[in-house]
Design a protein around this motif. Sequence first.
Motif, mmCIF file in Angstrom:
data_model
loop_
_atom_site.group_PDB
_atom_site.id
_atom_site.type_symbol
_atom_site.label_atom_id
_atom_site.label_comp_id
_atom_site.label_asym_id
_atom_site.label_seq_id
_atom_site.Cartn_x
_atom_site.Cartn_y
_atom_site.Cartn_z
ATOM 1 N N GLY A 158 -13.089 -23.672 22.784
ATOM 2 C CA GLY A 158 -12.917 -25.120 22.838
ATOM 3 C C GLY A 158 -14.078 -25.816 23.519
ATOM 4 N N GLN A 159 -14.579 -25.214 24.598
ATOM 5 C CA GLN A 159 -15.701 -25.813 25.322
ATOM 6 C C GLN A 159 -16.971 -25.774 24.490
ATOM 7 N N VAL A 160 -17.241 -24.636 23.858
ATOM 8 C CA VAL A 160 -18.441 -24.521 23.026
ATOM 9 C C VAL A 160 -18.359 -25.467 21.839
ATOM 10 N N GLN A 161 -17.215 -25.538 21.200
ATOM 11 C CA GLN A 161 -17.050 -26.451 20.064
ATOM 12 C C GLN A 161 -17.306 -27.897 20.484
ATOM 13 N N ALA A 162 -16.718 -28.316 21.606
ATOM 14 C CA ALA A 162 -16.876 -29.694 22.061
ATOM 15 C C ALA A 162 -18.342 -30.023 22.360
ATOM 16 N N GLN A 163 -19.044 -29.107 23.014
ATOM 17 C CA GLN A 163 -20.444 -29.367 23.356
ATOM 18 C C GLN A 163 -21.331 -29.391 22.108
ATOM 19 N N LEU A 164 -21.029 -28.527 21.142
ATOM 20 C CA LEU A 164 -21.812 -28.542 19.905
ATOM 21 C C LEU A 164 -21.562 -29.814 19.109
ATOM 22 N N LEU A 165 -20.324 -30.285 19.100
ATOM 23 C CA LEU A 165 -20.025 -31.519 18.377
ATOM 24 C C LEU A 165 -20.686 -32.723 19.052
ATOM 25 N N ASP A 166 -20.845 -32.663 20.379
ATOM 26 C CA ASP A 166 -21.580 -33.721 21.065
ATOM 27 C C ASP A 166 -23.047 -33.725 20.643
ATOM 28 N N ARG A 167 -23.625 -32.536 20.503
ATOM 29 C CA ARG A 167 -25.041 -32.430 20.159
ATOM 30 C C ARG A 167 -25.295 -32.579 18.664
ATOM 31 N N PHE A 168 -24.310 -32.165 17.852
ATOM 32 C CA PHE A 168 -24.447 -32.231 16.394
ATOM 33 C C PHE A 168 -23.200 -32.904 15.819
ATOM 34 N N PRO A 169 -23.077 -34.218 16.019
ATOM 35 C CA PRO A 169 -21.838 -34.906 15.628
ATOM 36 C C PRO A 169 -21.539 -34.855 14.134
ATOM 37 N N GLN A 170 -22.548 -34.611 13.311
ATOM 38 C CA GLN A 170 -22.322 -34.546 11.866
ATOM 39 C C GLN A 170 -21.963 -33.136 11.393
ATOM 40 N N SER A 171 -21.929 -32.178 12.311
ATOM 41 C CA SER A 171 -21.703 -30.794 11.893
ATOM 42 C C SER A 171 -20.275 -30.534 11.449
ATOM 43 N N GLY A 172 -19.312 -31.264 12.020
ATOM 44 C CA GLY A 172 -17.918 -31.100 11.617
ATOM 45 C C GLY A 172 -17.386 -29.694 11.822
ATOM 46 N N LEU A 173 -17.809 -29.022 12.886
ATOM 47 C CA LEU A 173 -17.438 -27.627 13.082
ATOM 48 C C LEU A 173 -15.982 -27.479 13.507
ATOM 49 N N SER A 174 -15.251 -26.621 12.801
ATOM 50 C CA SER A 174 -13.897 -26.246 13.178
ATOM 51 C C SER A 174 -13.941 -24.946 13.968
ATOM 52 N N LEU A 175 -12.881 -24.685 14.719
ATOM 53 C CA LEU A 175 -12.801 -23.500 15.568
ATOM 54 C C LEU A 175 -11.635 -22.630 15.141
ATOM 55 N N LYS A 176 -11.862 -21.324 15.100
ATOM 56 C CA LYS A 176 -10.784 -20.370 14.843
ATOM 57 C C LYS A 176 -10.920 -19.199 15.796
ATOM 58 N N ILE A 177 -9.797 -18.782 16.376
ATOM 59 C CA ILE A 177 -9.744 -17.586 17.216
ATOM 60 C C ILE A 177 -9.043 -16.498 16.422
ATOM 61 N N SER A 178 -9.613 -15.313 16.395
ATOM 62 C CA SER A 178 -9.026 -14.238 15.606
ATOM 63 C C SER A 178 -7.684 -13.795 16.186
ATOM 64 N N ARG A 179 -6.862 -13.218 15.337
ATOM 65 C CA ARG A 179 -5.596 -12.616 15.753
ATOM 66 C C ARG A 179 -5.836 -11.198 16.244
ATOM 67 N N ILE A 180 -5.016 -10.752 17.181
ATOM 68 C CA ILE A 180 -5.137 -9.379 17.651
ATOM 69 C C ILE A 180 -4.434 -8.412 16.708
ATOM 70 N N TYR A 181 -3.551 -8.945 15.856
ATOM 71 C CA TYR A 181 -2.786 -8.089 14.951
ATOM 72 C C TYR A 181 -3.619 -7.739 13.722
ATOM 73 N N ARG A 182 -3.714 -6.468 13.409
ATOM 74 C CA ARG A 182 -4.401 -6.051 12.199
ATOM 75 C C ARG A 182 -3.544 -6.382 10.979
ATOM 76 N N ASP A 183 -4.211 -6.617 9.855
ATOM 77 C CA ASP A 183 -3.523 -6.782 8.585
ATOM 78 C C ASP A 183 -2.842 -5.455 8.246
ATOM 79 N N ALA A 184 -1.521 -5.485 8.076
ATOM 80 C CA ALA A 184 -0.771 -4.256 7.810
ATOM 81 C C ALA A 184 -1.229 -3.559 6.539
ATOM 82 N N ARG A 185 -1.861 -4.298 5.632
ATOM 83 C CA ARG A 185 -2.336 -3.696 4.381
ATOM 84 C C ARG A 185 -3.656 -2.963 4.571
#
Length: 235
Positions: A45-72
Amino acid sequence: MFQGFSQETVDFMWGIRFNNERGWFEAHKADYQTYFLAPMRELGGQVQAQLLDRFPQSGLSLKISRIYRDARRLFGRGPYKDHLWLSLFRFGNESGGDHPVLWFELAPDGWSYGMGFWCARAAVMERHRARIDADPRPLLKLQNKLARQEEFALNGPEYSRKKVCAQPKLADWYNKKSLSLGHEEELTDAIYSPALADRLVEGFAFLMPYYDYFSTLWADADPRESPQPPRAGTA
């Protein structure tokens, strides 16, 4: 505000690596949420916010990976990952390997960050090579900039049968099946410090021109669909 990871973070990662089963995880789930997931979210969240301040047109979204492996896709491994990563991206998750991401990953024995494709599809890399063939100057400029620093290195699997690139300085880029610009370290004191967030921001800021270059590949025409010149004797 991100305050750094802790020894408890590292202890949990090693614990799940050697005790990768439901009973152990459920008994240590609070440790996972407090010492691993929570600081990763704070960092992202902190990195995303600072990057959006510096690059307001970047429109970067944030995703955190899940710890659960895909059962398949367990392939004999346990149901949990022993590492987590965050990714910042401009396009929807449904894009898969079609678009690059900015990432940070933390594992029991090291950490890494950078920019690139998880696993680029062949169509992406066809456009990549066609762009070099059409006008190598933008990537040459980026390559020259990369050569003047020591934080990030070009990585990725290469074709066993080399493709011929008209620009020798771009041959390594041209022959990648997928590519990334990454930095890897063992678990140094850097991960325990709030300054890790600033380091990621500065690194990602350096990588933004590369991210912009590769994230627009899908706007290029598919070279496989370009009209082919008539063969001799058929015109």
